[in-house]
Design a protein around this motif. Structure first.
Motif, PDB file in Angstrom:
ATOM      1  N   ARG A   1      42.393  58.022  61.877  1.00 55.89           N
ATOM      2  CA  ARG A   1      40.967  58.278  61.693  1.00 55.89           C
ATOM      3  C   ARG A   1      40.337  59.034  62.865  1.00 55.89           C
ATOM      4  N   PHE A   2      40.996  59.033  64.015  1.00 54.01           N
ATOM      5  CA  PHE A   2      40.439  59.753  65.167  1.00 54.01           C
ATOM      6  C   PHE A   2      41.574  60.231  66.060  1.00 54.01           C
ATOM      7  N   VAL A   3      41.469  61.476  66.534  1.00 55.48           N
ATOM      8  CA  VAL A   3      42.485  62.088  67.404  1.00 55.48           C
ATOM      9  C   VAL A   3      41.810  62.492  68.712  1.00 55.48           C
ATOM     10  N   MET A   4      42.426  62.116  69.834  1.00 58.31           N
ATOM     11  CA  MET A   4      41.802  62.367  71.134  1.00 58.31           C
ATOM     12  C   MET A   4      42.801  62.902  72.156  1.00 58.31           C
ATOM     13  N   PRO A   5      42.775  64.206  72.446  1.00 61.22           N
ATOM     14  CA  PRO A   5      43.506  64.713  73.607  1.00 61.22           C
ATOM     15  C   PRO A   5      42.784  64.312  74.897  1.00 61.22           C
ATOM     16  N   PHE A   6      43.545  64.025  75.929  1.00 61.70           N
ATOM     17  CA  PHE A   6      42.937  63.692  77.219  1.00 61.70           C
ATOM     18  C   PHE A   6      43.930  63.982  78.338  1.00 61.70           C
ATOM     19  N   GLU A   7      43.410  64.020  79.545  1.00 64.40           N
ATOM     20  CA  GLU A   7      44.263  64.205  80.722  1.00 64.40           C
ATOM     21  C   GLU A   7      43.800  63.266  81.814  1.00 64.40           C
ATOM     22  N   ASN A   8      44.748  62.533  82.413  1.00 70.26           N
ATOM     23  CA  ASN A   8      44.495  61.748  83.611  1.00 70.26           C
ATOM     24  C   ASN A   8      45.124  62.512  84.781  1.00 70.26           C
ATOM     25  N   ARG A   9      44.311  62.902  85.745  1.00 70.46           N
ATOM     26  CA  ARG A   9      44.838  63.700  86.860  1.00 70.46           C
ATOM     27  C   ARG A   9      44.599  62.983  88.184  1.00 70.46           C
ATOM     28  N   GLY A  10      45.673  62.739  88.906  1.00 68.62           N
ATOM     29  CA  GLY A  10      45.555  62.175  90.245  1.00 68.62           C
ATOM     30  C   GLY A  10      45.824  60.684  90.289  1.00 68.62           C
ATOM     31  N   GLU A  11      46.379  60.230  91.394  1.00 64.95           N
ATOM     32  CA  GLU A  11      46.687  58.813  91.558  1.00 64.95           C
ATOM     33  C   GLU A  11      45.432  57.957  91.575  1.00 64.95           C
ATOM     34  N   ALA A  12      44.292  58.545  91.933  1.00 67.40           N
ATOM     35  CA  ALA A  12      43.039  57.788  91.971  1.00 67.40           C
ATOM     36  C   ALA A  12      42.628  57.289  90.595  1.00 67.40           C
ATOM     37  N   VAL A  13      43.122  57.927  89.530  1.00 72.85           N
ATOM     38  CA  VAL A  13      42.819  57.447  88.175  1.00 72.85           C
ATOM     39  C   VAL A  13      44.048  56.804  87.536  1.00 72.85           C
ATOM     40  N   GLY A  14      45.085  56.559  88.346  1.00 68.70           N
ATOM     41  CA  GLY A  14      46.231  55.810  87.857  1.00 68.70           C
ATOM     42  C   GLY A  14      47.319  56.633  87.203  1.00 68.70           C
ATOM     43  N   VAL A  15      47.383  57.930  87.488  1.00 68.25           N
ATOM     44  CA  VAL A  15      48.419  58.745  86.870  1.00 68.25           C
ATOM     45  C   VAL A  15      49.798  58.271  87.332  1.00 68.25           C
ATOM     46  N   THR A  16      50.776  58.316  86.430  1.00 67.15           N
ATOM     47  CA  THR A  16      52.122  57.834  86.762  1.00 67.15           C
ATOM     48  C   THR A  16      53.144  58.955  86.861  1.00 67.15           C
ATOM     49  N   LEU A  17      52.757  60.179  86.485  1.00 73.83           N
ATOM     50  CA  LEU A  17      53.623  61.352  86.614  1.00 73.83           C
ATOM     51  C   LEU A  17      52.784  62.501  87.146  1.00 73.83           C
ATOM     52  N   HIS A  18      53.266  63.197  88.168  1.00 74.48           N
ATOM     53  CA  HIS A  18      52.479  64.264  88.783  1.00 74.48           C
ATOM     54  C   HIS A  18      52.587  65.598  88.044  1.00 74.48           C
ATOM     55  N   HIS A  19      53.643  65.800  87.281  1.00 72.57           N
ATOM     56  CA  HIS A  19      53.833  67.059  86.556  1.00 72.57           C
ATOM     57  C   HIS A  19      52.591  67.337  85.690  1.00 72.57           C
ATOM     58  N   PRO A  20      52.071  68.577  85.674  1.00 71.08           N
ATOM     59  CA  PRO A  20      50.859  68.871  84.892  1.00 71.08           C
ATOM     60  C   PRO A  20      51.044  68.535  83.406  1.00 71.08           C
ATOM     61  N   HIS A  21      50.263  67.583  82.942  1.00 73.37           N
ATOM     62  CA  HIS A  21      50.404  67.151  81.555  1.00 73.37           C
ATOM     63  C   HIS A  21      49.164  66.400  81.111  1.00 73.37           C
ATOM     64  N   GLY A  22      49.043  66.236  79.810  1.00 71.44           N
ATOM     65  CA  GLY A  22      48.009  65.407  79.229  1.00 71.44           C
ATOM     66  C   GLY A  22      48.627  64.563  78.136  1.00 71.44           C
ATOM     67  N   GLN A  23      47.784  63.887  77.387  1.00 62.48           N
ATOM     68  CA  GLN A  23      48.256  63.045  76.300  1.00 62.48           C
ATOM     69  C   GLN A  23      47.356  63.232  75.080  1.00 62.48           C
ATOM     70  N   ILE A  24      47.820  62.760  73.941  1.00 64.88           N
ATOM     71  CA  ILE A  24      47.002  62.723  72.728  1.00 64.88           C
ATOM     72  C   ILE A  24      47.248  61.388  72.046  1.00 64.88           C
ATOM     73  N   TYR A  25      46.151  60.694  71.707  1.00 66.44           N
ATOM     74  CA  TYR A  25      46.248  59.464  70.924  1.00 66.44           C
ATOM     75  C   TYR A  25      45.678  59.737  69.534  1.00 66.44           C
ATOM     76  N   ALA A  26      46.382  59.281  68.522  1.00 67.93           N
ATOM     77  CA  ALA A  26      45.892  59.317  67.150  1.00 67.93           C
ATOM     78  C   ALA A  26      45.671  57.867  66.719  1.00 67.93           C
ATOM     79  N   TYR A  27      44.401  57.491  66.520  1.00 69.80           N
ATOM     80  CA  TYR A  27      44.004  56.099  66.303  1.00 69.80           C
ATOM     81  C   TYR A  27      43.858  55.764  64.817  1.00 69.80           C
TER      82      TYR A  27
END
Length: 348
Positions: A166-192
């Motif tokens: 019902r909802f699709v959300m691309p997002f990006e977490n950048r930097g250890e200050a926001v809890g990123v676990t991989l430094h390689h440039p990337h984002g994610q997409i959740y389909a809810y």
């Protein structure tokens, strides 16, 4: 004709990998790591907040800040560490997350709990922006950034076509200050399988009136940057000191309705917003970037926009969410939006 090539590869563990490029990728895959996968998430309903909470205990074991030579998002090399992408070269790669919060075929939720439960139906994808281990939206070439925008558009199309989404959300977490676990440039997409509460409230607001269209004529003091048909601004009601929104000046439900020219303008502006962030304190600026597009059924009134939530309030100070923000949902902000907009506007 679409301005990119697309190759679908089924990984040895059954997950889908989609490679996008400006030229065909015809190389055979390299050997892959075969590890057992056992994601088993489920939903529980929060009766006071009236929202779903996702439980995905297997994510506790996900990869955490590995050394560069073991980065799972880099291309694989012959005889080297087998990564998530079993090819020696690629431009943009999208694959099903090994540690998903939502899955296409979820197991039944546990029984006997004192609250309603649900199946964690959906899909979680990782979007790898480039084969280069170091970089950002700001350092991609204009051509690479435009390709990435087309990838987001294609993923919207693919994920909204899945049953139950019902909802699709691309997002990006950048930097250890926001809890990123991989430094390689990337984002994610959740389909809810449901519309999350923030998007429910936004949808209601847009159904009542064209909020952003009414706001645009008053944003000159808050303007950060712009491209033909698009505006980047610090919202006058920003909850984070350097929060920035990017929005088309005409209403679009999502970037799937952008023209080719609008796609290019949108990609350029995103890159410049990140460049401004990085120039602000002379270092890679942490943020969470979230695409707000129309949930299913809200396409007629929803106004697509991108929101950046940066945790920094100064070069050496973070904006932590504390009692009033977490407990009451009321933000206290340490800087005026018109002042932070001026800093970001003048930094380049």
């Amino acid at each position: 004709m679409l301005p990119y090539y697309r190759r679908v590869h089924r990984k040895v563990d059954g997950r889908e990998l989609v490679l996008y490029g400006l030229h065909p990728l015809e190389a055979p895959p390299l050997p892959e790591l075969r590890e057992p996968l056992s994601p088993n998430p489920h939903l529980r309903y929060h009766p006071l907040r009236q929202e779903w909470v996702v439980y995905a205990a297997h994510r506790q074991e996900r990869t955490f800040l590995p050394p560069k030579e073991h980065c799972p998002l880099c291309p694989s090399r012959e005889g080297g560490f087998p990564t998530e992408i079993p090819f020696p070269h690629f431009q943009v790669a999208v694959f099903e997350n090994r540690f998903p919060s939502l899955v296409p075929n979820p197991a039944p939720p546990p029984e006997g709990l004192p609250v309603p439960v649900g199946r964690a139906l959906g899909r979680c994808e990782v979007v790898v922006y480039t084969e280069a281990h170091v970089g950002s939206l700001a350092t991609l070439t204009e051509e690479e950034r435009l390709l990435l925008a087309w990838v987001w558009r294609d993923r919207y199309r693919a994920l909204y076509a899945l049953e139950g989404v019902r909802f699709v959300m691309p997002f990006e977490n950048r930097g250890e200050a926001v809890g990123v676990t991989l430094h390689h440039p990337h984002g994610q997409i959740y389909a809810y399988p449901f519309v999350p509460p923030i998007l429910e409230r936004e949808s209601q607001a847009f159904r009542e009136r064209p909020v952003l269209l009414e706001l645009f004529p008053h944003l000159e003091p808050y303007r950060v940057d712009g491209e033909e048909g698009f505006l980047a601004f610090v919202p006058p009601f920003a909850r984070y000191p350097y929060e920035v929104w990017v929005a088309p000046l005409e209403r679009h439900p999502g970037l799937w309705t952008f023209s080719q020219g609008e796609m290019a303008a949108f990609a350029r502006l995103l890159g410049r917003v990140v460049a401004r962030y990085d120039a602000l304190f002379g270092e890679a600026f942490p943020y969470v970037m979230v695409f707000h597009a129309a949930p299913l059924g809200e396409e007629r009134t929803f106004h697509f926009h991108v929101e950046f939530y940066p945790p920094k309030r100064a070069k050496d100070k973070l904006k932590f969410l504390a009692g009033t923000e977490l407990g009451a949902g009321t933000f206290v902000v340490d800087a005026l939006p018109e002042e932070t907009a001026k800093r970001l506007r003048e930094v380049l």
